[in-house]
Design a protein around this motif. Structure first.
Motif, short mmCIF file in Angstrom:
data_model
loop_
_atom_site.label_atom_id
_atom_site.label_comp_id
_atom_site.label_asym_id
_atom_site.label_seq_id
_atom_site.Cartn_x
_atom_site.Cartn_y
_atom_site.Cartn_z
N MET A 115 35.01 41.66 35.45
CA MET A 115 35.71 41.65 34.16
C MET A 115 35.42 43.24 33.09
SD MET A 115 32.91 38.81 32.90
CE MET A 115 31.83 39.16 33.79
N ALA A 116 35.06 44.65 33.73
CA ALA A 116 35.08 45.85 33.31
C ALA A 116 36.47 45.69 32.86
CB ALA A 116 34.13 46.55 33.84
N ALA A 117 37.19 46.17 34.24
CA ALA A 117 38.30 45.92 34.69
C ALA A 117 39.79 45.68 33.62
CB ALA A 117 39.09 46.36 36.26
N GLY A 118 38.87 44.17 32.68
CA GLY A 118 39.65 43.39 31.53
C GLY A 118 40.40 42.13 32.13
N CYS A 119 39.60 41.62 33.90
CA CYS A 119 39.61 40.13 34.18
C CYS A 119 38.82 38.83 33.28
CB CYS A 119 39.38 40.09 35.42
SG CYS A 119 39.98 40.67 36.55
N SER A 120 39.36 37.92 32.60
CA SER A 120 38.25 37.16 31.99
C SER A 120 37.10 36.29 32.89
CB SER A 120 39.60 35.50 31.96
OG SER A 120 39.31 34.83 33.12
N PRO A 121 36.46 35.91 33.52
CA PRO A 121 35.55 35.45 34.14
C PRO A 121 35.73 35.10 35.02
CG PRO A 121 34.84 35.61 31.44
CD PRO A 121 35.63 35.74 31.01
N GLN A 122 36.84 33.51 35.02
CA GLN A 122 37.15 33.08 35.51
C GLN A 122 37.89 33.13 36.29
OE1 GLN A 122 36.60 29.51 36.15
NE2 GLN A 122 37.32 30.51 38.73
N GLN A 123 38.91 34.46 36.22
CA GLN A 123 39.94 35.54 37.24
C GLN A 123 38.63 36.21 37.44
OE1 GLN A 123 42.01 37.74 33.96
NE2 GLN A 123 44.23 36.66 34.56
N ALA A 124 38.34 37.30 37.16
CA ALA A 124 36.69 37.85 38.16
C ALA A 124 36.17 37.30 39.68
CB ALA A 124 36.17 38.60 37.06
N CYS A 125 35.54 35.85 38.99
CA CYS A 125 35.10 35.02 39.64
C CYS A 125 36.03 34.95 41.10
CB CYS A 125 34.34 33.59 39.13
SG CYS A 125 32.72 34.32 38.16
N ASP A 126 37.00 34.52 40.51
CA ASP A 126 38.07 33.64 41.46
C ASP A 126 38.27 35.05 42.91
OD1 ASP A 126 37.92 31.40 40.64
OD2 ASP A 126 40.17 31.50 39.83
N GLN A 127 38.92 36.29 41.86
CA GLN A 127 39.23 37.58 42.57
C GLN A 127 38.10 38.12 43.06
OE1 GLN A 127 41.54 40.32 40.54
NE2 GLN A 127 42.20 38.60 39.47
N ALA A 128 37.41 37.06 42.99
CA ALA A 128 35.74 38.40 43.44
C ALA A 128 34.86 37.56 44.92
CB ALA A 128 34.05 38.97 43.14
N VAL A 129 35.33 36.47 44.64
CA VAL A 129 34.87 35.42 45.64
C VAL A 129 35.55 34.45 46.51
CG1 VAL A 129 33.78 32.84 45.92
CG2 VAL A 129 32.73 33.97 44.10
N TYR A 130 36.85 34.53 46.83
CA TYR A 130 37.33 34.19 47.41
C TYR A 130 37.89 34.47 48.52
CZ TYR A 130 37.10 29.55 44.40
OH TYR A 130 36.31 28.30 43.59
N PRO A 131 38.11 36.01 48.36
CA PRO A 131 38.98 36.95 48.84
C PRO A 131 37.54 37.33 49.98
CG PRO A 131 39.61 37.63 46.89
CD PRO A 131 38.38 36.86 46.70
N PHE A 132 36.58 37.47 49.40
CA PHE A 132 35.27 37.96 50.20
C PHE A 132 35.17 36.94 51.03
CE2 PHE A 132 30.72 38.59 51.02
CZ PHE A 132 30.78 39.49 51.70
N ILE A 133 34.70 35.72 50.82
CA ILE A 133 34.74 34.73 51.84
C ILE A 133 35.73 34.78 53.38
CG2 ILE A 133 34.72 31.83 52.59
CD1 ILE A 133 33.60 31.90 48.86
N GLN A 134 37.18 34.74 51.96
CA GLN A 134 38.01 35.37 54.05
C GLN A 134 37.74 36.21 54.85
OE1 GLN A 134 42.30 36.21 52.47
NE2 GLN A 134 42.58 34.43 53.39
N LYS A 135 37.55 36.78 53.88
CA LYS A 135 37.57 39.01 54.87
C LYS A 135 36.13 38.28 55.30
CE LYS A 135 37.53 42.09 52.34
NZ LYS A 135 36.54 43.49 51.61
N LEU A 136 34.53 37.49 55.06
CA LEU A 136 33.45 37.22 56.00
C LEU A 136 33.68 36.51 57.07
CD1 LEU A 136 30.78 37.91 55.86
CD2 LEU A 136 30.15 35.95 54.32
N GLN A 137 34.56 35.48 56.79
CA GLN A 137 35.21 34.56 57.00
C GLN A 137 35.68 35.05 58.83
OE1 GLN A 137 36.91 31.76 55.60
NE2 GLN A 137 35.21 30.24 55.32
N GLN A 138 36.92 36.18 58.90
CA GLN A 138 37.56 36.90 59.39
C GLN A 138 36.58 38.18 60.34
OE1 GLN A 138 41.04 38.17 57.48
NE2 GLN A 138 41.65 36.83 56.91
N ARG A 139 35.87 38.64 59.50
CA ARG A 139 34.93 40.32 60.08
C ARG A 139 33.54 39.85 61.21
NH1 ARG A 139 36.07 44.74 56.05
NH2 ARG A 139 34.73 46.08 57.56
N TYR A 140 33.31 38.24 59.77
CA TYR A 140 31.42 38.12 60.78
C TYR A 140 31.65 36.58 61.82
CZ TYR A 140 26.91 37.34 59.64
OH TYR A 140 25.28 37.19 60.46
N GLY A 141 32.58 36.21 61.09
CA GLY A 141 32.57 34.95 61.74
C GLY A 141 32.55 33.16 61.36
#
Length: 318
Positions: A222-248
């Motif tokens: 949000m500090a970088a200019g994202c709306s709250p919805q954009q910030a939530c989507d950009q933080a949460v979904y890629p990390f879930i994908q990353k966690l599934q790939q790297r942590y299983g």
């Protein structure tokens, strides 16, 4: 009237959110609104994952975690593994006024609450004890996953003075190991607030949420200019994908956010209800789902959903 807003996790937050909205309308502080909202949830015996009526740990003891953060000053207070205290959020808020010793755990947190006059009571209700006994009996007969009922109440408020505050409270995973602590009292994971930017809070499987420091990441975006919805989507979904790939694997994740304009957002990988109100909209309960292309689908809950919810949480026990 200046802008104000409040958002909180799950259907269980709605009555508290209505009370918080009234406070904000009357120009009370965001801190008071957050504390009031969460106290309402902590007091209600049918919410089995927070406060009074919360489900106990493996030993049959209700151990609670809570945190509070002032977005103006970054002051934070937190408790973990606190027992027999009616409102852990109030203890956390009081601790946020300390420069030192602002995060207390276990007997230290409980003793502090007692010494400073916070109301103490047996937080294990007869209903919660019966649920615990039933689960223990099931576990003796068959292998089950005991870790359910871990919905944290997380709340954000923006007041008419443009201040933000955030708080969390939970009794944590049902049948957790004594002393287990999730993300809820951990700064940057379970919560974060900056009155010049916005705030965020999390609910879900703490062991996985804390791997991404997601509340801080949403505020950073949000500090970088994202709306709250954009910030939530950009933080949460890629990390879930990353966690599934790297942590299983990745557990349940749901996060809420609000910025200094009263705009809000959510992201989740499960069916997730939340409550929200602003100076432009009345208190309402909405439901969110993960959607295509790492986005979030949001719609109002139906009367049928609400009726089924009430029936489920008050269902007589065998």
């Amino acid at each position: 009237m200046n802008k104000w807003g409040t958002i909180a996790t799950w259907r269980m937050s709605y009555e508290g959110l209505v009370a918080a909205s009234q406070l904000l309308t009357e120009q009370n502080s965001a801190a008071d609104a957050v504390e009031t909202l969460i106290q309402k949830v902590e007091s209600y015996q049918y919410y089995k994952s927070v406060g009074y009526g919360g489900l106990p740990n493996e030993a049959g003891v209700v151990q609670m975690d809570a945190a509070f953060m002032d977005g103006d000053t970054f002051a934070q207070g937190a408790v973990a593994g606190i027992e027999d205290v009616q409102h852990p959020i109030s203890v956390a808020r009081a601790l946020s006024r300390n420069h030192y010793n602002s995060f207390l755990v276990g007997t230290g947190a409980t003793q502090y609450a007692k010494l400073h006059g916070f109301t103490t009571t047996n937080m294990l209700t007869a209903r919660a004890k019966k649920i615990w006994e039933n689960r223990r009996a099931q576990l003796r007969r068959q292998s089950l996953n005991p870790y359910d009922g871990h919905d944290t109440v997380g709340a954000i408020a923006l007041d008419q003075q443009n201040s933000l505050a955030v708080g969390t409270s939970t009794s944590g995973l049902f049948m957790k190991k004594p002393g287990r602590v999730g993300d809820s009292p951990l700064s940057g994971s379970g919560f974060y607030a900056d009155s010049q930017v916005g705030a965020a809070a999390a609910t879900g499987l703490g062991e996985d949420i804390m791997k991404g420091c997601l509340s801080y990441e949403i505020v950073r975006l949000m500090a970088a200019g994202c709306s709250p919805q954009q910030a939530c989507d950009q933080a949460v979904y890629p990390f879930i994908q990353k966690l599934q790939q790297r942590y299983g694997q990745a557990g349940e994740f749901s996060l809420i956010a609000m910025n200094t304009k009263g705009q809000w957002g959510v992201a989740t990988n499960v069916e997730f209800t939340f409550s929200v109100a602003t100076s432009q909209s009345h208190p309402q309960i909405l439901i969110a789902y993960p959607a295509e292309q790492q986005s979030t689908k949001i719609q109002p809950v139906t009367p049928e959903w609400l009726a089924a919810y009430e029936k489920r949480i008050k269902k007589p026990l065998d």
